[in-house]
Design a protein around this motif. Structure first.
Motif, short mmCIF file in Angstrom:
data_model
loop_
_atom_site.label_atom_id
_atom_site.label_comp_id
_atom_site.label_asym_id
_atom_site.label_seq_id
_atom_site.Cartn_x
_atom_site.Cartn_y
_atom_site.Cartn_z
N HIS A 328 -18.37 58.72 62.42
CA HIS A 328 -17.29 57.78 62.12
C HIS A 328 -15.92 58.46 61.98
O HIS A 328 -15.83 59.56 61.44
N GLY A 329 -14.89 57.76 62.42
CA GLY A 329 -13.53 58.29 62.33
C GLY A 329 -13.03 58.49 60.92
O GLY A 329 -12.14 59.32 60.68
N LEU A 330 -13.58 57.74 59.98
CA LEU A 330 -13.10 57.86 58.59
C LEU A 330 -13.48 59.19 57.96
O LEU A 330 -12.95 59.55 56.91
N LYS A 331 -14.37 59.92 58.58
CA LYS A 331 -14.75 61.22 58.04
C LYS A 331 -13.63 62.25 58.19
O LYS A 331 -13.56 63.21 57.43
N ASP A 332 -12.84 62.05 59.22
CA ASP A 332 -11.84 63.05 59.60
C ASP A 332 -10.63 62.32 60.18
O ASP A 332 -10.29 62.48 61.35
N PRO A 333 -9.97 61.47 59.35
CA PRO A 333 -9.02 60.49 59.89
C PRO A 333 -7.67 61.05 60.31
O PRO A 333 -6.91 60.38 60.99
N GLN A 334 -7.37 62.28 59.93
CA GLN A 334 -6.01 62.81 60.14
C GLN A 334 -5.58 62.78 61.61
O GLN A 334 -4.39 62.68 61.91
N TRP A 335 -6.55 62.87 62.54
CA TRP A 335 -6.21 63.00 63.96
C TRP A 335 -5.52 61.76 64.49
O TRP A 335 -4.74 61.82 65.45
N ALA A 336 -5.80 60.61 63.86
CA ALA A 336 -5.17 59.36 64.30
C ALA A 336 -3.68 59.38 64.02
O ALA A 336 -2.92 58.62 64.63
N LEU A 337 -3.25 60.22 63.10
CA LEU A 337 -1.83 60.24 62.71
C LEU A 337 -1.04 61.28 63.50
O LEU A 337 0.10 61.59 63.15
N ARG A 338 -1.67 61.80 64.57
CA ARG A 338 -0.95 62.72 65.45
C ARG A 338 -0.73 62.05 66.78
O ARG A 338 -1.67 61.58 67.41
N SER A 339 0.52 62.01 67.25
CA SER A 339 0.75 61.38 68.55
C SER A 339 0.46 62.40 69.66
O SER A 339 0.20 63.56 69.39
#
Ligand code: AN7
Length: 368
Positions: A328-339
């Motif tokens: 799941h993405g919630l395990k390591d969510p920081q990547w979504a905040l990088r464009s």
């Protein structure tokens, strides 16, 4: 004493050991330790079909109780450990195995010791292991060092090893292939997934092979496994001493199931490929922004692999493709905040003012 165990209504998914008891050799003798793992959705992905001309589905393993496919193997490994009288289990982990072992061990009332590479596992996974009461030990080394240590400790001390070198893990994980076959009514033409220790690649191959032998499928899928470029021992044909990748879950330089995976590739006319970190993150973005499925970076590598193999002309139009997205993405969510250019995404801030928000959203006032 009164039996206080709550009963589960029959229509709720009961976890893979109960759902597939006959196929896993589960009898009354096994105390089933379950958190309801398995039964995960196989989701059609029109955005990926449009890009490739194939019929693409994602098997969303982030929907398991601790957020990764590891739970399928852990319900089996912990149940068997308890059956054999174990009071403590141990594992090495890049994160997800430790989260899963911690949850299932604590549910069973036994202790879990987990060895993880210092500073190299995602925050969500570290939090899970600690929340579930594991004895978490950060080792000043990489995953491969941790696995060597866990094997050594299990051999010489009264702790039961629950890494995927334990065959119970692979047995539990093969149930994902049963579920795919149940939904599609046959095996897909291709099955793509990430490869770290290659335990899951081995497990799916086994599950599909059993289905073929039972006569419920007409073929084996071609099994395509993908490793990160900086951490691609199977692709390179030799161990990688210092594996590196943003996909921390598969930062593994000496896979435990290497030989089994090579045999599975042979049997399924399969393939192992390497994917750059940039392509992993691009696939991560496609899954989030076009498919609506949020995964951790390692889990996106199968999608990057699909795009790469499709471009290479290996995936024919109309082929049925299943991609396992493992965590799941919630395990390591920081990547979504990088464009895409690597800069940080900063959400717009506004005062309490609807006209201002309408302006930001580009909305034009309706005329009545
Ligand atoms: C999200 O947790 O090895 O090839 O210690 O967490 O069966 O190892 C995790 C592996 C893919 C690779 N995707 O599976 C661990 C660990 C995710 C993972 C893999 C892992 P294998």
């Amino acid at each position: 004493m009164a039996d206080t165990t709550p009963r589960i209504p029959s229509r709720q998914w009961r976890g893979v050991l109960t759902e597939y008891a006959d196929r896993l050799g589960i009898t009354e003798a096994t105390p089933v330790v379950t958190l309801g793992e398995g039964g995960t959705p196989l989701i059609p992905a029109p955005a990926l079909s449009a890009r490739t001309g194939a019929k693409v589905y994602v098997k969303f393993e982030g929907m398991n109780p601790t957020g990764s496919f590891k739970d399928r193997g852990m319900t089996m490994a912990i149940s068997k450990a308890v059956e054999h009288g174990a009071k403590a289990v141990i594992c090495a982990s890049t994160g997800n195995t430790s989260a899963s072992a911690a949850a299932y061990a604590t549910h069973a009332g036994i202790t879990a010791a987990v060895l993880v590479p210092e500073g190299k596992i995602a925050m969500g996974k570290l939090s899970q292991a600690i929340a579930h009461n594991a004895q978490l030990i950060q080792v000043q080394g990489n995953f491969d060092d941790c696995l060597d240590l866990a094997r050594d400790l299990a051999e010489n001390y009264p702790v039961h090893l629950v890494n995927s070198v334990n065959p119970d893990r692979i047995a539990g994980q093969k149930t994902a292939a049963y579920e795919v076959v149940e939904v599609l009514q046959d095996a897909p033409d291709f099955h793509l997934l990430p490869v770290g220790n290659a335990g899951n690649y081995t497990a799916y191959s086994r599950g599909y092979t059993e289905e073929l032998e039972r006569g419920v499928t007409t073929k084996l899928p071609r099994m395509f496994g993908f490793q990160a470029e900086g951490s691609a021992p199977i692709v390179l044909g030799h161990p990688v001493a210092h594996p590196e990748t943003v996909a921390s879950a598969i930062r593994i330089g000496n896979p435990a199931s290497w030989e089994l995976a090579l045999a599975a590739r042979e049997a399924t006319d399969g393939y192992f490929g390497a994917i750059s970190d940039d392509d992993i993150l691009a696939a991560h973005r496609i899954l989030s922004a076009e498919v609506g499925v949020f995964v951790e970076p390692a889990s996106a590598i199968g999608v990057a692999g699909l795009l790469q193999r499709s471009e290479a002309g290996v995936i024919p139009a109309g082929a049925t493709v299943v991609i396992t997205v493992t965590g799941h993405g919630l395990k390591d969510p920081q990547w979504a905040l990088r464009s895409e250019d690597g800069s940080e995404v900063k959400p717009t801030v506004v005062p309490v003012d609807s006209a201002e928000i309408a302006g930001v959203l580009g909305l034009v006032r309706a005329t009545s």
